[in-house]
Design a protein around this motif. Structure first.
Motif, short mmCIF file in Angstrom:
data_model
loop_
_atom_site.label_atom_id
_atom_site.label_comp_id
_atom_site.label_asym_id
_atom_site.label_seq_id
_atom_site.Cartn_x
_atom_site.Cartn_y
_atom_site.Cartn_z
N ASN A 1 0.85 -1.23 -0.12
CA ASN A 1 -0.29 0.13 0.09
C ASN A 1 0.62 0.72 0.18
O ASN A 1 2.03 1.18 1.10
CB ASN A 1 -0.39 -0.05 1.58
N ASP A 2 0.40 2.06 -0.66
CA ASP A 2 1.41 3.80 -0.87
C ASP A 2 1.17 4.56 0.36
O ASP A 2 2.36 5.12 0.99
CB ASP A 2 1.20 4.59 -2.19
N LYS A 3 0.22 4.38 1.32
CA LYS A 3 -0.14 4.71 2.13
C LYS A 3 1.00 4.30 3.22
O LYS A 3 2.18 4.92 4.09
CB LYS A 3 -1.34 5.29 2.85
N LYS B 1 4.68 5.14 2.45
CA LYS B 1 4.86 6.49 3.09
C LYS B 1 5.11 6.61 4.45
O LYS B 1 5.84 7.27 5.14
CB LYS B 1 3.84 7.80 2.66
#
Length: 177
Positions: A95-97, A100
């Protein structure tokens, strides 16, 4: 033969004793004033020594808090990295979240580490100042004791020694801080 002239020395002897006694009282007054001044210096120095000890302790506590926060961010990052690794093992994209957040946790750790290190260094500086002031207090207290001994024994050389110790206390406090 001429008669000897008798000089009344009793009066002179009494005057000399009175002058010596008055001189001794003046000296005792100077010793008392010296002891009082040394006591004031010791009290002020002890107050500052306590202040710096408290500051050192507070900064060390704050540094410990920052190190705990640093570890918490590291644990969060490690959990997210494990999660992303498991997702990758299952053949899916992370997941990009999560990516990050993991990067953000690592960045935040650097800032937290910097603050924790600064707090530790501040604590060390305050402790050095406390130790210097504590040495000054000790010298002042010894000087006060020697001052009292000089008054009791009526020995001026002890009084001079107490003054020298008081000056040494001032120098230690002035130089080491």
């Amino acid at each position: 033969m001429p008669e000897e002239i008798e000089v009344p020395t009793e009066h002179l002897h009494e005057e000399l004793e009175h002058a010596a006694h008055h001189s001794q009282e003046g000296w005792i007054m100077m010793v008392a004033l010296t002891a009082a001044l040394l006591s004031v210096l010791a009290a002020i120095t002890a107050l500052f020594a306590g202040h710096y000890a408290n500051e050192a302790m507070l900064e060390q506590i704050q540094a410990s808090d920052q190190w705990a926060y640093y570890q918490a961010k590291g644990i969060k990052a490690a959990v997210l990295e494990s999660k992303m690794e498991l997702v990758k093992q299952l053949g899916k994209e992370a997941n990009d979240k999560d990516v990050k957040n993991a990067a953000r946790y690592k960045d935040e750790q650097q800032d937290i580490k910097k603050e924790a290190t600064e707090k530790q260094e501040g604590s060390s500086r305050h402790l050095v100042q406390h130790n210097a002031l504590a040495k000054g207090v000790t010298l002042f207290q010894i000087a006060i004791a020697i001052c009292a001994i000089s008054a009791l024994t009526r020995k001026k050389w002890l009084w001079y020694g107490s003054i020298a110790l008081g000056i040494a206390g001032i120098i230690v406090v002035w130089i080491l801080i």
